[in-house]
Design a protein around this motif. Structure first.
Motif, PDB file in Angstrom:
ATOM      1  N   SER A 200     -37.073 -16.097 -33.718  1.00  0.00           N
ATOM      2  CA  SER A 200     -37.249 -17.586 -34.165  1.00  0.00           C
ATOM      3  C   SER A 200     -38.735 -17.678 -34.665  1.00  0.00           C
ATOM      4  CB  SER A 200     -36.889 -18.532 -32.964  1.00  0.00           C
ATOM      5  OG  SER A 200     -35.688 -18.241 -32.481  1.00  0.00           O
ATOM      6  N   VAL A 201     -38.891 -18.889 -35.388  1.00  0.00           N
ATOM      7  CA  VAL A 201     -40.253 -19.390 -35.678  1.00  0.00           C
ATOM      8  C   VAL A 201     -40.282 -21.142 -35.092  1.00  0.00           C
ATOM      9  CG1 VAL A 201     -41.996 -19.845 -37.280  1.00  0.00           C
ATOM     10  CG2 VAL A 201     -40.533 -17.893 -37.557  1.00  0.00           C
ATOM     11  N   ILE A 202     -41.246 -21.620 -34.248  1.00  0.00           N
ATOM     12  CA  ILE A 202     -41.127 -22.772 -33.658  1.00  0.00           C
ATOM     13  C   ILE A 202     -42.140 -23.477 -34.542  1.00  0.00           C
ATOM     14  CG2 ILE A 202     -41.430 -24.311 -31.831  1.00  0.00           C
ATOM     15  CD1 ILE A 202     -40.514 -21.805 -30.196  1.00  0.00           C
ATOM     16  N   LEU A 203     -41.962 -24.381 -35.314  1.00  0.00           N
ATOM     17  CA  LEU A 203     -42.773 -25.235 -36.067  1.00  0.00           C
ATOM     18  C   LEU A 203     -42.958 -26.776 -35.748  1.00  0.00           C
ATOM     19  CD1 LEU A 203     -41.189 -23.853 -39.548  1.00  0.00           C
ATOM     20  CD2 LEU A 203     -43.327 -23.052 -38.525  1.00  0.00           C
ATOM     21  N   SER A 204     -44.324 -27.151 -35.609  1.00  0.00           N
ATOM     22  CA  SER A 204     -44.329 -28.463 -35.564  1.00  0.00           C
ATOM     23  C   SER A 204     -45.333 -28.977 -36.141  1.00  0.00           C
ATOM     24  CB  SER A 204     -44.987 -28.479 -33.791  1.00  0.00           C
ATOM     25  OG  SER A 204     -45.398 -29.876 -33.318  1.00  0.00           O
ATOM     26  N   PRO A 205     -45.304 -30.572 -36.371  1.00  0.00           N
ATOM     27  CA  PRO A 205     -46.312 -30.969 -37.399  1.00  0.00           C
ATOM     28  C   PRO A 205     -47.630 -31.201 -36.577  1.00  0.00           C
ATOM     29  CG  PRO A 205     -44.559 -32.736 -36.488  1.00  0.00           C
ATOM     30  CD  PRO A 205     -44.330 -31.470 -36.253  1.00  0.00           C
ATOM     31  N   ASP A 206     -47.895 -30.896 -35.339  1.00  0.00           N
ATOM     32  CA  ASP A 206     -49.124 -31.392 -34.725  1.00  0.00           C
ATOM     33  C   ASP A 206     -49.649 -30.100 -33.890  1.00  0.00           C
ATOM     34  OD1 ASP A 206     -47.791 -33.403 -32.348  1.00  0.00           O
ATOM     35  OD2 ASP A 206     -47.195 -31.561 -32.780  1.00  0.00           O
ATOM     36  N   ARG A 207     -48.944 -28.893 -34.148  1.00  0.00           N
ATOM     37  CA  ARG A 207     -49.627 -27.840 -33.277  1.00  0.00           C
ATOM     38  C   ARG A 207     -49.158 -26.535 -33.830  1.00  0.00           C
ATOM     39  NH1 ARG A 207     -46.460 -27.899 -27.753  1.00  0.00           N
ATOM     40  NH2 ARG A 207     -47.328 -30.043 -27.673  1.00  0.00           N
ATOM     41  N   PRO A 208     -49.855 -25.474 -33.896  1.00  0.00           N
ATOM     42  CA  PRO A 208     -49.817 -24.150 -34.359  1.00  0.00           C
ATOM     43  C   PRO A 208     -48.437 -23.563 -34.049  1.00  0.00           C
ATOM     44  CG  PRO A 208     -51.687 -24.078 -33.350  1.00  0.00           C
ATOM     45  CD  PRO A 208     -51.060 -25.267 -32.553  1.00  0.00           C
ATOM     46  N   ALA A 209     -48.036 -22.763 -35.306  1.00  0.00           N
ATOM     47  CA  ALA A 209     -46.615 -22.291 -35.206  1.00  0.00           C
ATOM     48  C   ALA A 209     -46.606 -21.156 -33.998  1.00  0.00           C
ATOM     49  CB  ALA A 209     -46.340 -21.714 -36.529  1.00  0.00           C
ATOM     50  N   ARG A 210     -45.360 -21.195 -33.434  1.00  0.00           N
ATOM     51  CA  ARG A 210     -45.258 -20.129 -32.516  1.00  0.00           C
ATOM     52  C   ARG A 210     -43.999 -19.106 -32.930  1.00  0.00           C
ATOM     53  NH1 ARG A 210     -47.600 -21.868 -27.477  1.00  0.00           N
ATOM     54  NH2 ARG A 210     -46.176 -20.737 -26.338  1.00  0.00           N
ATOM     55  N   PHE A 211     -44.097 -18.070 -32.233  1.00  0.00           N
ATOM     56  CA  PHE A 211     -42.980 -17.043 -32.615  1.00  0.00           C
ATOM     57  C   PHE A 211     -42.142 -16.881 -31.201  1.00  0.00           C
ATOM     58  CE2 PHE A 211     -46.129 -15.605 -35.631  1.00  0.00           C
ATOM     59  CZ  PHE A 211     -45.549 -15.753 -36.657  1.00  0.00           C
ATOM     60  N   LYS A 212     -40.801 -16.622 -31.346  1.00  0.00           N
ATOM     61  CA  LYS A 212     -39.975 -16.423 -30.401  1.00  0.00           C
ATOM     62  C   LYS A 212     -39.264 -15.216 -30.447  1.00  0.00           C
ATOM     63  CE  LYS A 212     -37.101 -19.040 -27.051  1.00  0.00           C
ATOM     64  NZ  LYS A 212     -36.342 -20.435 -26.856  1.00  0.00           N
ATOM     65  N   PHE A 213     -39.128 -14.283 -29.450  1.00  0.00           N
ATOM     66  CA  PHE A 213     -38.237 -13.033 -29.566  1.00  0.00           C
ATOM     67  C   PHE A 213     -37.251 -12.957 -28.262  1.00  0.00           C
ATOM     68  CE2 PHE A 213     -42.166 -12.239 -31.770  1.00  0.00           C
ATOM     69  CZ  PHE A 213     -41.684 -12.026 -33.045  1.00  0.00           C
ATOM     70  N   GLY A 214     -36.201 -13.023 -28.514  1.00  0.00           N
ATOM     71  CA  GLY A 214     -35.177 -13.032 -27.470  1.00  0.00           C
ATOM     72  C   GLY A 214     -33.820 -12.068 -27.510  1.00  0.00           C
ATOM     73  N   ILE A 215     -33.198 -11.968 -26.366  1.00  0.00           N
ATOM     74  CA  ILE A 215     -31.945 -11.315 -26.449  1.00  0.00           C
ATOM     75  C   ILE A 215     -30.697 -12.384 -25.739  1.00  0.00           C
ATOM     76  CG2 ILE A 215     -32.568 -10.289 -24.346  1.00  0.00           C
ATOM     77  CD1 ILE A 215     -30.936  -7.677 -25.574  1.00  0.00           C
ATOM     78  N   TRP A 216     -29.731 -12.097 -26.405  1.00  0.00           N
ATOM     79  CA  TRP A 216     -28.554 -12.906 -25.865  1.00  0.00           C
ATOM     80  C   TRP A 216     -27.489 -11.668 -25.249  1.00  0.00           C
ATOM     81  CZ3 TRP A 216     -27.236 -16.398 -30.672  1.00  0.00           C
ATOM     82  CH2 TRP A 216     -28.182 -17.340 -30.777  1.00  0.00           C
TER      83      TRP A 216
END
Length: 219
Positions: A200-216
Motif C-alpha cells: 500500500s501507499v498512504i497519501l495525504s495532502p498535508d504529510r509525507p507519503a507512507r508505505f505499508k506492507f502486510g500479510i492477510w
C-alpha cells in the motif's frame, strides 16, 4: 488535485471484504492481518510502526476481534470489539459494533469506548466481482474528555483468484484538532491458499507519503 473528502462522500453515497465492513466471518473462522507502516522519508524511519488486526467468526452473525496499532493521527491503540449484522438486503448489509480498550490522544492515553456502524454492498465493476463499504466509529476517552471520529470508505475489486485491488479514503479528527485525510491504494497478491501479501501507499495532502506492507491470513 487530491480532494479526499469529496471522494469519501462519493463512495459513501454510492464481498468478500478483507478488513472490517458489515460482512460477518463464518462461525469458527479466523482472519489475521499483520502490517508494517513506514514513512517514505528515511529520516523519519523512527515513526514506523506495526499493527495487528484480528477477527473471529462467532455464532449468530457475531464477529469478535482485536485492533492494535496506530490510527491515521499517529496515536497508538489496542481495542477489542464485537460486531453484529443488524440488516441484510439482497446485496447490502449494515452492522453495528462496540469496542473497548486503550487509545492515545494529544493529551495522553485513556480507556477507550468505541461504538461504530458499517454499511457495505457487493458490486460488479468491469465484469468483475467487487465490494464497497463505509465504516464510521467514534472513540470516546472519558477521563480526557476527548473524542476521535473516523470515517473510512473502501472500494475493492477481485481481479482473479490470486489478486485484489482496493482503495480506501479515510477522514479522522480529534476534538479540537484539524481533520486528517488519507487515500490508500492497495494491491493484495495471493502467496498461498488462504494468505495474501499486501502493498500500500498512504497519501495525504498535508504529510509525507507512507508505505505499508502486510500479510492477510484466513484460517
Amino acid at each position: 488535485m487530491f480532494r479526499p473528502f469529496t471522494c469519501i462522500l462519493g463512495l459513501f453515497l454510492a464481498a468478500d471484504a478483507a478488513l472490517a465492513g458489515p460482512w460477518p466471518r463464518a462461525p469458527g473462522t479466523h482472519f489475521l492481518s499483520l502490517a508494517l507502516e513506514s514513512p517514505s522519508d528515511p529520516q523519519l524511519a523512527e515513526q514506523s510502526y506495526t499493527s495487528l488486526y484480528y477477527e473471529y467468526g462467532a455464532r449468530n452473525d457475531w464477529t469478535l476481534g482485536l485492533d492494535i496499532g496506530a490510527d491515521t493521527l499517529g496515536y497508538g491503540k489496542a481495542i477489542a470489539f464485537a460486531r453484529r449484522s443488524i440488516w441484510r438486503g439482497d446485496r447490502a448489509r449494515v452492522a453495528v459494533e462496540f469496542g473497548l480498550g486503550s487509545q492515545a490522544a494529544f493529551q495522553g492515553t485513556d480507556v477507550a469506548l468505541r461504538p461504530g456502524i458499517s454499511w457495505g454492498r457487493n458490486v460488479t465493476l468491469l465484469g468483475r466481482h467487487g465490494w464497497m463499504s463505509a465504516d464510521a466509529t467514534l472513540t470516546y476517552l472519558p477521563r480526557l474528555r476527548r473524542a476521535i471520529g473516523k470515517l473510512e470508505t473502501t472500494l475493492g475489486v477481485t481481479l482473479g483468484a490470486d489478486s485484489k485491488i482496493l482503495i480506501q479514503f479515510t477522514a479522522e479528527q480529534e476534538t479540537g484538532k484539524p481533520a486528517t485525510f488519507t487515500m490508500t491504494p492497495t494491491h493484495a497478491q495471493a502467496i498461498g491458499k488462504s494468505s495474501f501479501l499486501t502493498t500500500s501507499v498512504i497519501l495525504s495532502p498535508d504529510r509525507p507519503a507512507r508505505f505499508k506492507f502486510g500479510i492477510w491470513l484466513q484460517f
